[in-house]
Design a protein around this motif. Structure first.
Motif, short mmCIF file in Angstrom:
data_model
loop_
_atom_site.label_atom_id
_atom_site.label_comp_id
_atom_site.label_asym_id
_atom_site.label_seq_id
_atom_site.Cartn_x
_atom_site.Cartn_y
_atom_site.Cartn_z
N GLU A 145 0.82 -1.20 0.00
CA GLU A 145 0.00 0.00 0.00
C GLU A 145 0.86 1.26 0.00
O GLU A 145 0.60 2.20 -0.74
CB GLU A 145 -0.93 -0.05 1.21
N SER A 146 1.94 1.29 0.83
CA SER A 146 2.73 2.51 0.86
C SER A 146 3.52 2.68 -0.44
O SER A 146 3.76 3.80 -0.89
CB SER A 146 3.62 2.58 2.10
N ASP A 147 3.88 1.55 -1.09
CA ASP A 147 4.51 1.66 -2.42
C ASP A 147 3.53 2.32 -3.39
O ASP A 147 3.90 3.16 -4.19
CB ASP A 147 4.87 0.27 -2.97
N GLU A 148 2.26 1.92 -3.25
CA GLU A 148 1.23 2.46 -4.14
C GLU A 148 1.11 3.97 -3.95
O GLU A 148 1.00 4.72 -4.92
CB GLU A 148 -0.11 1.77 -3.85
N VAL A 149 1.16 4.40 -2.70
CA VAL A 149 1.06 5.84 -2.42
C VAL A 149 2.26 6.56 -3.03
O VAL A 149 2.13 7.60 -3.68
CB VAL A 149 0.98 6.12 -0.91
N GLU A 150 3.45 5.96 -2.83
CA GLU A 150 4.64 6.61 -3.37
C GLU A 150 4.58 6.75 -4.90
O GLU A 150 4.93 7.79 -5.46
CB GLU A 150 5.90 5.84 -2.96
N SER A 151 4.11 5.70 -5.58
CA SER A 151 4.05 5.83 -7.04
C SER A 151 2.99 6.84 -7.46
O SER A 151 3.18 7.55 -8.45
CB SER A 151 3.89 4.49 -7.75
N ALA A 152 1.89 6.93 -6.66
CA ALA A 152 0.87 7.93 -6.97
C ALA A 152 1.42 9.34 -6.78
O ALA A 152 1.09 10.27 -7.54
CB ALA A 152 -0.36 7.72 -6.10
N VAL A 153 2.29 9.51 -5.81
CA VAL A 153 2.92 10.82 -5.57
C VAL A 153 3.80 11.19 -6.77
O VAL A 153 3.72 12.30 -7.32
CB VAL A 153 3.75 10.81 -4.27
N LEU A 192 -2.28 18.90 -5.53
CA LEU A 192 -1.53 17.66 -5.74
C LEU A 192 -1.94 16.57 -4.75
O LEU A 192 -2.05 15.40 -5.12
CB LEU A 192 -0.02 17.95 -5.63
N VAL A 193 -2.17 16.97 -3.50
CA VAL A 193 -2.65 15.99 -2.50
C VAL A 193 -3.95 15.37 -3.00
O VAL A 193 -4.15 14.15 -2.96
CB VAL A 193 -2.85 16.65 -1.11
N GLY A 194 -4.83 16.23 -3.52
CA GLY A 194 -6.12 15.77 -4.05
C GLY A 194 -5.95 14.74 -5.15
O GLY A 194 -6.65 13.72 -5.18
N GLN A 195 -4.98 14.99 -6.05
CA GLN A 195 -4.73 14.04 -7.14
C GLN A 195 -4.31 12.68 -6.60
O GLN A 195 -4.77 11.64 -7.08
CB GLN A 195 -3.60 14.58 -8.07
N VAL A 196 -3.41 12.70 -5.59
CA VAL A 196 -2.93 11.44 -5.02
C VAL A 196 -4.07 10.70 -4.31
O VAL A 196 -4.23 9.48 -4.46
CB VAL A 196 -1.75 11.68 -4.04
N MET A 197 -4.87 11.45 -3.57
CA MET A 197 -5.99 10.83 -2.85
C MET A 197 -6.94 10.13 -3.83
O MET A 197 -7.40 9.02 -3.59
CB MET A 197 -6.78 11.88 -2.04
N GLN A 198 -7.18 10.82 -4.96
CA GLN A 198 -8.05 10.27 -5.97
C GLN A 198 -7.46 8.96 -6.54
O GLN A 198 -8.15 7.95 -6.65
CB GLN A 198 -8.21 11.29 -7.09
#
Ligand code: ADP
Ligand code: ZN
Ligand code: MG
Length: 495
Positions: A435-443, A468-474
């Motif tokens: 999951e945290s890898d997923e967040v990092e790639s979304a960032v 940008l935070v909004g984009q990652v959350m999406q």
């Protein structure tokens, strides 16, 4: 207004007689179980003693006496050298012996007290006495109510369940205070481990109410015994909850005010609280003590209890524990209150607080766990055996291996709904390290795909970071922690 005028001249006076079933394994005078079986048949948990058969003798249950002594210690009561049992004689089908075994002039607890907080005031309520007795059986009118029943059934499974009758001084001055008292009493009894509030019919209250003329109330609020005795009062029966007590008494106060306003007298009588209709109804004129022909139970010797008080220990009580939680863990009043609401909750919190920072432990137990349990109408006792699983869940959050949001909204909820351990939920929902890898790639993707926002941020436009935070959350379906995402973005952009 007229209601105010009437209350302005009179003071509300209330005294309670509270019956609580004591949690013992067996009945008070025989070896029958007190535990109702699932769908048990009527009259199966009985023996010659609790059926009142000729020649059957009572034997006092030591566990019931121990529970009574614990209550006595908790309410600062005097426990006499010797306590005795009496027969209270009357006929009713739920009472096969034609008398109830109870205590009369030497009850096991005398002159106690309990502090309550209501209406922003702390008051000490005197407890005149608390005595042991047996519960009668239960009767059931076939057809619903006594008026239209064709016949009545009687079940002696409850007969002989140990009861403690707790009689207060007429010290209450409002229905709200009686409700606070009942809540406090229940809390203390639960801490002592002598009472189960979830058991049907485990708490029954009779409430005495009168309106005393203001002239009879001294400046410090005290009322003479003569004035209390002279005030005609109604005794309201059939109250089975804290809320019911407050409602029944509020109704009764208004009824008495209306009677007095019309220039009539209050009858000294017994009234019945009809919870469904929200009214009290007259039952009968009040019976007097002499009607019961009390006399000593010759089959039970006097019980020497003087040294029991030193022998029997009680746990730290709720008020003391709340105070200690505030000092020892730095909790605010509200958190300390929540975390001491039952002994089981307090014990659970202290186990968790031993492992983590107290603030983190308080948030997890008071807000997250209790909130989710409450939502599911579950109790802390339903998850007591899973302390290790909850500890691991908090560990995972503390180690940042799981976001707070996922821990609260996914893992905790599924742990409760499915009975799974945290690892099982994390694996099933794919919330672990992956999951945290997923967040990092979304960032990284958000930075790459939005060069304008990145440029704005670098030019000092703080608003651009929110975009940008909004984009990652999406991109992560809202499962990432917005604070973490914000930090990751800044790390990437500032680095
Ligand atoms: P009784 O002998 O009629 O049962 P008790 O003296 O045993 O009377 O008191 C029974 C209950 O009535 C107690 O809870 C007591 O606090 C309450 N009580 C006594 N006087 C009053 C009053 N004036 N108004 C309201 N309650 C009262
Ligand atoms: Zn029995
Ligand atoms: Mg009485």
């Amino acid at each position: 207004m007229s209601t105010q005028a009437a209350t302005a001249e009179r003071t509300v006076v209330i005294g309670l007689e509270v019956h609580v079933q004591l949690e013992t394994d067996t009945k008070i005078f025989c070896g029958c179980s007190t535990e109702p079986g699932d769908d048990e048949e009527p009259n199966t948990r009985t023996c010659p003693t609790c059926l009142g058969l000729p020649g059957a003798l009572p034997v006092l249950n030591e566990g019931a006496v121990e529970a009574a002594v614990k209550i006595g210690k908790a309410i600062d009561a005097e426990i006499p050298e010797t306590t005795t049992f009496h027969r209270k004689n009357y006929y009713y089908p739920d009472l096969p012996k034609n008398f109830q075994l109870t205590q009369y002039d030497a009850p096991i607890c005398q002159a106690g007290e309990l502090e309550v907080r209501a209406d922003d005031e702390t008051r000490t309520i005197g407890i005149t006495r608390a005595h042991l007795e047996e519960d009668p059986g239960s009767i059931q009118h076939a057809g619903g109510s006594i008026e239209n029943a064709t016949h009545t059934l009687v079940n002696y499974n409850r007969a002989g369940t140990p009861l403690m009758e707790i009689v207060t001084e007429p010290d209450f001055r409002s229905p709200a205070e009686t409700r606070a008292f009942l809540a406090k009493l229940e809390e203390v009894l639960e801490y002592l481990g002598v009472f189960d509030p979830t058991r049907d019919g485990s708490l029954r209250v009779d409430a005495n109410v009168s309106l005393v003329s203001e002239e009879d109330v001294a400046d410090d609020g005290t009322i003479t015994d003569e004035a209390l005795a002279a005030a005609n009062r109604a005794e309201v029966k059939n109250i089975s909850s804290h809320k019911g007590a407050e409602q029944a008494l509020a109704y009764e106060v208004t009824r008495q005010e209306n009677v007095l306003r019309r220039g009539r007298e209050i009858e000294q009588e017994t009234r019945h609280w009809d919870e469904a209709r929200g009214v009290t109804v007259s039952m009968r004129s009040k019976e007097a003590e002499k009607d019961y022909r009390y006399f000593r139970e010759a089959d039970l010797p006097a019980l020497e209890v003087a040294d029991w008080k030193d022998r029997i220990a009680i746990p730290e009580l709720p008020d003391a524990r709340r105070e200690r939680f505030r000092e020892e863990y730095g909790l605010d009043r509200e958190a300390a209150s929540k975390l001491t609401s039952t002994k089981a909750v307090a014990d659970f919190f202290e186990d968790i607080a031993g492992e983590f920072d107290p603030d983190l432990a308080a948030t997890w137990v008071a807000d997250n766990l209790l909130g989710e349990l409450n939502y599911r109408e579950m109790q802390i006792t339903d998850v007591e055996g899973r302390l290790g699983e909850f500890t691991r869940l908090i560990e995972l959050v503390a180690a940042e291996e799981l976001t707070v949001k996922n821990a609260e909204e996914v893992v905790l909820r599924e742990m409760l709904d499915e009975g799974d351990d945290p690892e099982t939920v994390i694996e099933r929902e794919g919330l672990g390290k992956a999951e945290s890898d997923e967040v990092e790639s979304a960032v990284e993707a958000a930075i790459e795909e939005n060069p304008d926002a990145v440029a704005d941020y670098r030019d000092g436009d703080e608003g651009a970071i929110n975009f940008l935070v909004g984009q990652v959350m999406q991109a992560t379906g809202g499962s990432a922690d917005p604070g973490d995402v914000n930090g990751l973005l800044r790390e990437e952009l500032d680095g």
